[in-house]
Design an enzyme around this catalytic site. Structure first.
Site, mmCIF file in Angstrom:
data_model
loop_
_atom_site.group_PDB
_atom_site.id
_atom_site.type_symbol
_atom_site.label_atom_id
_atom_site.label_comp_id
_atom_site.label_asym_id
_atom_site.label_seq_id
_atom_site.Cartn_x
_atom_site.Cartn_y
_atom_site.Cartn_z
ATOM 1 N N GLY A 332 -8.484 68.973 -18.020
ATOM 2 C CA GLY A 332 -7.645 67.872 -17.557
ATOM 3 C C GLY A 332 -6.195 68.121 -17.893
ATOM 4 N N GLN A 333 -5.351 67.180 -17.484
ATOM 5 C CA GLN A 333 -3.929 67.314 -17.761
ATOM 6 C C GLN A 333 -3.295 65.933 -17.855
ATOM 7 O OE1 GLN A 333 -2.865 69.518 -14.149
ATOM 8 N NE2 GLN A 333 -1.687 67.761 -13.462
ATOM 9 N N GLY A 334 -2.131 65.894 -18.483
ATOM 10 C CA GLY A 334 -1.394 64.645 -18.628
ATOM 11 C C GLY A 334 0.058 64.956 -18.893
ATOM 12 N N GLY A 335 0.810 63.916 -19.267
ATOM 13 C CA GLY A 335 2.223 64.114 -19.544
ATOM 14 C C GLY A 335 2.464 65.003 -20.743
ATOM 15 N N PHE A 336 1.476 65.105 -21.650
ATOM 16 C CA PHE A 336 1.609 65.915 -22.860
ATOM 17 C C PHE A 336 1.412 67.391 -22.592
ATOM 18 C CE2 PHE A 336 -2.727 64.381 -22.403
ATOM 19 C CZ PHE A 336 -3.430 65.560 -22.369
ATOM 20 N N GLY A 337 0.634 67.735 -21.522
ATOM 21 C CA GLY A 337 0.281 69.120 -21.266
ATOM 22 C C GLY A 337 -1.104 69.209 -20.653
ATOM 23 N N VAL A 339 -5.438 70.375 -21.037
ATOM 24 C CA VAL A 339 -6.572 70.523 -21.950
ATOM 25 C C VAL A 339 -7.526 71.553 -21.358
ATOM 26 C CG1 VAL A 339 -8.488 69.379 -23.124
ATOM 27 C CG2 VAL A 339 -6.353 68.138 -22.730
ATOM 28 N N LYS A 353 -5.917 71.334 -26.539
ATOM 29 C CA LYS A 353 -4.808 70.628 -25.884
ATOM 30 C C LYS A 353 -3.528 71.433 -26.117
ATOM 31 C CE LYS A 353 -3.393 66.546 -27.464
ATOM 32 N NZ LYS A 353 -3.325 65.083 -27.657
ATOM 33 N N ASP A 451 -1.962 53.570 -29.386
ATOM 34 C CA ASP A 451 -2.193 53.972 -27.989
ATOM 35 C C ASP A 451 -3.687 53.929 -27.658
ATOM 36 O OD1 ASP A 451 -1.315 54.631 -25.486
ATOM 37 O OD2 ASP A 451 -1.210 56.773 -25.844
#
Length: 629
Positions: A332-337, A339, A353, A451
């Site tokens: 997966g992916q997100g604003g942090f980077g 996985v 991550k 969070d």
């Protein structure tokens, strides 16, 4: 202080440039490019200049990769990736045999001899037994298997021989009629052909003698007795005329180098002084970044020192690439980077991550490592290790096969069937509550998560929930009831009102309670509590709708309730959540009290006051300054 440090740095750089001699006079280039690789230098060299290095590069214009030869006269491989002291090699012939499941793959035996100049270590190589299986010696092989291969796996899909292996230990003994072969592995699961891969990670180390010789201006060689020797000035012309020409060129080069370096330094100092006097913003940001980057590294080193042997494993970036098989399986992916799925040497699966290099100053990363390292609970995800190497940052977690809770509660359903039944939803709500109670009360230092949302709840193979992502967490002493914060943090839809509007109350562990309540209500409804994408006039705030139905003693009309027991679980989850999302933090229960509500009887629960808030409009969402995870 920062100005002084920067000036000293520039002057030191000038001194190094002035003193740079030795191999400058050699015909060997200081650096060169080959294919996608730039700024290559010793011990690498082009095949057309074999005396300039230990490892030869060839086919620099070839596709898809250039070729590399690790030792003179050795085999040529594709050069896939390079790092400070390691290189990923690709074997196209092995790739073909593995893809086609041909037994010729087991004719390979990877071995790189060490030399007087450098040593090699093949990181992802495993040892295998290749044992002849003809009828004449079948009895002997069976006997040897009993002696040597107890607990080993056997592959018998090849005609004429069997393969025995014991990942990740490998094999050490060599029975009669068996030969030892070494092959690269990229996985510890599946059949043998899926475990093997055509990519090899090689770590190399230059010998101390050769290293000293090279940086002293010489070339590493062997003499007639095959002993190490350092040949200096091997390229120096012997005639006096040629010598004078070389000397003149050398002096001119040094003069140009010194002049250019001096002018550059003066120019930089003048520019620095101008920016300092004019108080330019970009200069302030430069100094702030420089100091904060050093401060981040100092924090990590202090953290490791304080934790001693209890600190999580620290990996270098080469380890991370090996663990993830060069980032092959993205989860997966997100604003942090992003996985990635990975595997440790002992066969354990992990989730890695990899954080974006440009995200923040590193405070989130340090927060996560420091916070989660203090925890040990069945409902808190375990941190296996981390990587902090320059701007490369990664976190290695235990692998959660079912991913995040988010994908199970928002996806569309058909025929009134939920993805997760009410018993599992109730179990998940209980598990998350226990994890938060542990963070708030069970640790030596209270940890506030800030969070909590479905995306940050991971599920193992039995749907046991684990709280994850501690990037916004804040640690405080247990006796502290209110914590200070410089700015809002969290995710829209789950942020406690006092975090945005400080006049509503102090920020405390009750802020996590609010986020928990909003999340459980979304689990109950299988939808967002408020859809900020619809017209405000047609928007229905789900918590208010639920409160109204319970207040009038009406059926909840929730999807998937099959019996009275499930209906009771759903009502307990709703009432406990409505208490959690009270506007006034002092009216919210602690997580210990939430657990009592969920585990107790429905008749003992009192209705909370109606939660007046916090159905945020689109304008409020757009104008809120929050840190989105």
């Amino acid at each position: 202080m920062a100005i002084t440090s920067f000036v000293i740095f520039l002057l030191s750089l000038l001194l190094i440039l002035v003193q740079a001699k030795g191999r400058n006079a050699s015909t060997c280039p200081k650096s060169f490019s080959c294919g996608n690789f730039t700024d290559l230098s010793f011990p690498f060299s082009l095949s057309t200049q074999p005396d300039c290095g230990m490892m030869s590069m060839s086919g620099c214009d070839a596709k898809p990769y250039p070729r590399i030869q690790l030792v003179p006269g050795g085999e040529w491989y594709y050069a896939l990736e390079m790092h400070n002291s390691s290189v990923w090699l690709g074997d196209p012939k092995l790739q073909t045999t593995l893809t086609q499941h041909k037994c010729q793959a087991f004719n390979k035996n990877f071995s790189i001899p060490n030399s007087h100049f450098m040593s090699f270590h093949m990181v992802n190589i495993n040892k295998f037994f290749k044992c002849i299986s003809t009828s004449n010696n079948a009895r002997n092989i069976t006997h040897k298997k009993n002696d040597h291969f107890v607990g080993y796996n056997m592959y018998k899909g090849c005609e004429g021989f069997n393969i025995y292996y014991n990942l990740p230990k490998g094999a050490d003994n060599l029975p009669t009629n068996c030969s030892l072969i070494r092959l690269p592995i990229h996985s510890t699961h599946g059949d043998l052909f899926n475990m093997l891969g055509p990519e090899i990670l090689i770590e190399w180390k230059l010998s101390d003698e050769c290293n000293e010789c090279h940086y002293g201006g010489g070339q590493c060689q062997t003499d007639k007795a095959n002993k190490f020797s350092c040949q200096k000035d091997a390229k120096t012309p012997t005639s006096s005329t040629d010598q004078r020409k070389v000397t003149t060129k050398r002096k001119m080069g040094e003069l140009i180098l010194v002049t250019g370096a001096s002018l550059s330094t003066v120019g930089l100092l003048a520019l620095l002084l101008f920016c300092f006097r004019q108080k330019k913003l970009w200069y302030k940001y430069l100094i702030r970044f420089w100091e904060s980057n050093a401060e981040d590294h100092q924090k990590v080193e202090e953290f490791l020192k304080n934790y001693g042997s209890y600190a999580p494993n620290r990996y270098n970036y080469t380890d991370i690439k090996r663990i993830t098989n060069r980032f092959r399986s993205k989860l997966g992916q997100g604003g942090f980077g992003n996985v990635y799925r990975g595997s440790l040497r002992n066969g354990s699966e992990v989730a890695v991550k990899v954080l974006n290099e440009l995200k923040g100053s590193g405070e989130d990363f340090i927060n996560e490592v420091a916070s989660i390292s203090r925890t040990s609970h069945v409902n808190i995800v375990s941190l296996v290790g981390f990587c902090f190497e320059g701007h490369k940052r990664a976190l290695v977690y235990e692998f959660m096969p079912n991913g995040s809770l988010e994908k199970f509660i928002y996806e569309e359903r058909s025929n009134g069937v939920r993805q997760l039944g009410w018993p599992i939803l109730y179990k998940i709500a209980l598990g998350i509550a226990r994890g938060l109670e542990y963070l708030h009360r069970g640790c030596n230092t209270r940890i506030l998560h800030f969070d909590i949302k479905p995306h940050n709840i991971l599920l193992d193979e039995d749907f046991c929930p684990k709280v994850s992502d501690f990037g916004l967490a804040k640690m405080c002493m247990k006796q502290e009831s209110v914590v200070s914060m410089l700015g809002p943090r969290g995710t829209i839809g789950y942020i406690a009102p006092e975090i945005v509007c400080r006049n509503l109350g102090g920020v405390s562990h009750k802020s996590d309670v609010y986020s928990y309540g909003m999340m459980v209500l979304e689990m109950v409804g299988g939808r967002k509590n408020v859809d900020v994408g619809v017209d405000r006039t047609s928007e229905i705030y789900f918590p208010h709708w639920l409160y109204r139905r319970i207040e009038l003693d009406e059926e909840l009309q929730l999807i998937g309730i099959m019996n009275e027991e499930e209906n009771e679980c759903a009502k307990k989850m709703v009432i406990a959540s409505l208490w959690c999302i009270q506007t006034d933090p002092s009216n919210r229960p602690s997580m210990s009290k939430v657990l009592e509500m969920l585990e107790g009887k429905l008749d003992s629960l009192q209705m909370p006051p109606k939660p007046y808030l916090f159905s945020p409009s689109r304008s409020e969402v757009d104008s809120s300054v929050v840190e989105l995870a």
